[in-house]
Scaffold this active site. Structure first.
Site, PDB file in Angstrom:
ATOM      1  N   TYR A  56       0.813  -1.222   0.000  1.00 57.70           N
ATOM      2  CA  TYR A  56       0.000   0.000   0.000  1.00 57.70           C
ATOM      3  C   TYR A  56       0.844   1.268   0.000  1.00 57.70           C
ATOM      4  O   TYR A  56       0.337   2.356  -0.223  1.00 57.70           O
ATOM      5  CB  TYR A  56      -0.970   0.019   1.200  1.00 57.70           C
ATOM      6  CG  TYR A  56      -1.970  -1.124   1.217  1.00 57.70           C
ATOM      7  CD1 TYR A  56      -2.108  -1.977   0.126  1.00 57.70           C
ATOM      8  CD2 TYR A  56      -2.781  -1.351   2.313  1.00 57.70           C
ATOM      9  CE1 TYR A  56      -3.019  -3.032   0.140  1.00 57.70           C
ATOM     10  CE2 TYR A  56      -3.701  -2.396   2.337  1.00 57.70           C
ATOM     11  CZ  TYR A  56      -3.809  -3.236   1.252  1.00 57.70           C
ATOM     12  OH  TYR A  56      -4.707  -4.270   1.267  1.00 57.70           O
ATOM     13  N   LYS A  58       3.901 -15.378   2.416  1.00 58.77           N
ATOM     14  CA  LYS A  58       3.790 -16.140   1.163  1.00 58.77           C
ATOM     15  C   LYS A  58       5.221 -16.445   0.733  1.00 58.77           C
ATOM     16  O   LYS A  58       5.677 -16.080  -0.351  1.00 58.77           O
ATOM     17  CB  LYS A  58       3.015 -15.295   0.137  1.00 58.77           C
ATOM     18  CG  LYS A  58       2.635 -16.011  -1.132  1.00 58.77           C
ATOM     19  CD  LYS A  58       1.527 -17.020  -0.959  1.00 58.77           C
ATOM     20  CE  LYS A  58       1.272 -17.735  -2.273  1.00 58.77           C
ATOM     21  NZ  LYS A  58       0.466 -18.957  -2.109  1.00 58.77           N
ATOM     22  N   ASP A  66      -2.547 -18.288   2.102  1.00 59.54           N
ATOM     23  CA  ASP A  66      -3.714 -18.984   1.546  1.00 59.54           C
ATOM     24  C   ASP A  66      -4.211 -20.049   2.522  1.00 59.54           C
ATOM     25  O   ASP A  66      -5.416 -20.222   2.732  1.00 59.54           O
ATOM     26  CB  ASP A  66      -3.414 -19.564   0.151  1.00 59.54           C
ATOM     27  CG  ASP A  66      -2.004 -20.133   0.026  1.00 59.54           C
ATOM     28  OD1 ASP A  66      -1.197 -19.939   0.954  1.00 59.54           O
ATOM     29  OD2 ASP A  66      -1.694 -20.775  -0.993  1.00 59.54           O
ATOM     30  N   ASP A  83      -4.880  -6.870   6.150  1.00 58.54           N
ATOM     31  CA  ASP A  83      -6.111  -6.179   5.772  1.00 58.54           C
ATOM     32  C   ASP A  83      -7.201  -7.218   5.474  1.00 58.54           C
ATOM     33  O   ASP A  83      -8.331  -7.146   5.977  1.00 58.54           O
ATOM     34  CB  ASP A  83      -5.802  -5.329   4.517  1.00 58.54           C
ATOM     35  CG  ASP A  83      -6.930  -4.398   4.142  1.00 58.54           C
ATOM     36  OD1 ASP A  83      -7.905  -4.308   4.897  1.00 58.54           O
ATOM     37  OD2 ASP A  83      -6.839  -3.769   3.071  1.00 58.54           O
ATOM     38  N   ASP A  97     -10.417  -8.727   8.273  1.00 55.17           N
ATOM     39  CA  ASP A  97     -11.844  -8.654   7.935  1.00 55.17           C
ATOM     40  C   ASP A  97     -12.482 -10.034   7.983  1.00 55.17           C
ATOM     41  O   ASP A  97     -13.615 -10.199   8.452  1.00 55.17           O
ATOM     42  CB  ASP A  97     -12.039  -8.048   6.536  1.00 55.17           C
ATOM     43  CG  ASP A  97     -12.252  -6.547   6.608  1.00 55.17           C
ATOM     44  OD1 ASP A  97     -11.984  -5.966   7.673  1.00 55.17           O
ATOM     45  OD2 ASP A  97     -12.677  -5.959   5.597  1.00 55.17           O
TER      46      ASP A  97
END
Ligand code: NAD
Length: 360
Positions: free
Chosen positions: A146, A195, A227, A251, A255
């Site tokens: 970001y 990852k 994942d 992020d 959620d």
């Protein structure tokens, strides 16, 4: 102990829920012999209406001078509020980005806890939710994808967009240290999510987390690919204590973790810098649709205040008292409208605050 707390009531239901969190904190101060000094500052739409900008430099200076900041929520109805006819840098949310940057808040914490009494709201199968869960997602907030370099170009008529995911070892180390420190206040387990089978930034992440882990022999560390983590959150959420991860993975996973609790009015959060300072706020927004009606659920804000006691002031006993008051109120059958179920007593925002304060 003297606690200097800056409050940002904000917009919508913000002032209502912050008032109830103050009520509970004042009760804690009375019972445990602390002195709390509150100072309110304006941010978001409330500041735009008075000063023409979402956050003034004076308000930032007040926040910096405090030990911690307790926030309600900012923003209005994005379709109808005149605040959203202003340029993006003048809108309510610009105040939030500005204060996060000014206070160097790089670590975001979001607990996801399943209350037995609210298990019916959990969207997971009963055989999974029966085990309960109590986890905390620790997300890096100021680096990664970001904040990396980005550009969109056109070459030979073909558009191409590039975003860059970079982390240096210092950025990783400081959030890893926070993660291990916080695991020590919980069940002593860190799941670092990356990852590393594909990304160099993740391989560095994993190496630095392993280096930091050497200083915390009492904390178990495991590494999980993002994942797999997304799957495990719905398959076996009870396995997690602290999930430590970079900005974008955090992020998405935070959620997902909040969704599995099923109750948005119950979810607290904190953003910390490398001192004890933090900004504490509910995970939900300003709910303009129910503002001013005394029906908002103040529990997420009250639980954010409990996080403040624990992480900024190291007042673990006091934080436990607030969290136990929440559990007791639910056990006693009181609910605000958003978490109401059959056979319970429906109460408003103020009454919920009173009931919580009585149980401290
Ligand atoms: P929201 O979280 O405000 O509301 C979503 C739904 O949940 C609404 O139906 C609302 O009534 C309900 N709800 C939320 N909190 C509740 C509570 N404590 N008790 C009972 N019900 C509750 O999300 P939204 O409608 O998408 O956003 C509204 C405004 O909030 C927007 O301006 C948005 O930008 C802002 N927002 C601010 C923050 C923040 O300050 N950090 C975070 C998210 C959204």
């Amino acid at each position: 102990m003297e606690l200097n707390i800056v409050c940002i009531p904000g917009d919508g239901i913000g002032p209502e829920i912050v008032a109830e969190a103050k009520k509970v904190l004042n009760k804690v101060a009375d019972k445990y012999g602390h002195e709390i000094k509150f100072k309110d500052i304006l941010m978001g739409g409330a500041s735009i209406d008075v000063h023409g900008v979402p956050l003034t430099d004076e308000a930032i200076a007040d926040a910096k001078a405090a030990d911690a900041v307790l926030m309600g929520s900012i923003g209005g109805d994005t379709n109808t509020s005149p605040w959203y006819r202003l340029s993006p840098d003048k809108r309510p949310e610009a105040g939030l980005l500005k204060i996060r940057k000014a206070l160097n808040l790089f670590a975001n914490l979001r607990p996801a806890y399943l209350y037995e009494e609210l298990a019916a709201a959990c969207p997971l199968k009963e055989e999974i939710s029966r085990a309960g869960f109590d986890m905390l997602i620790m997300r890096e907030l100021t680096g990664g994808l970001y904040f990396g370099e980005r550009k969109t170009t056109t070459e030979n008529g073909v558009r191409r967009a590039v975003d860059t995911l970079t982390y240096d070892e210092n950025e990783i180390r400081r959030i890893a240290i926070k993660g291990f420190e916080i695991a020590r206040k919980r069940r002593h387990k860190v799941t670092s999510v990356d990852k590393a089978n594909v990304l160099d930034s993740s391989r560095l992440w994993r190496a630095v987390v392993n280096e930091v882990a050497k200083d915390y022999p009492d904390v178990t560390v495991e590494h999980m690919l993002v994942d797999n983590c997304a799957m495990q959150l719905v398959k076996d959420p009870a396995q997690f204590d602290v999930i430590l991860t970079e900005n974008m993975f955090g992020d998405i996973l935070s959620d997902e973790a909040s969704m599995v609790t099923g109750s948005i009015g119950m979810l607290s959060s904190a953003s910390l810098n490398d001192t004890k300072f933090g900004l504490y706020e509910p995970s939900h927004g300003s709910a303009p649709d129910i503002a001013g009606q005394d029906i908002a659920n103040p529990i997420a804000t009250v639980l954010s205040a409990a996080m403040m006691l624990r992480y900024s002031f190291d007042l673990d006993q006091e934080a436990d008292a607030v969290e136990n008051a929440v559990r007791q109120v639910l056990k006693d059958g009181y609910r605000t409208g958003d978490i109401m179920s059959e056979g319970c007593v429906k109460v408003g925002c103020k009454q919920m605050g009173d009931l919580l304060a009585q149980r401290i």
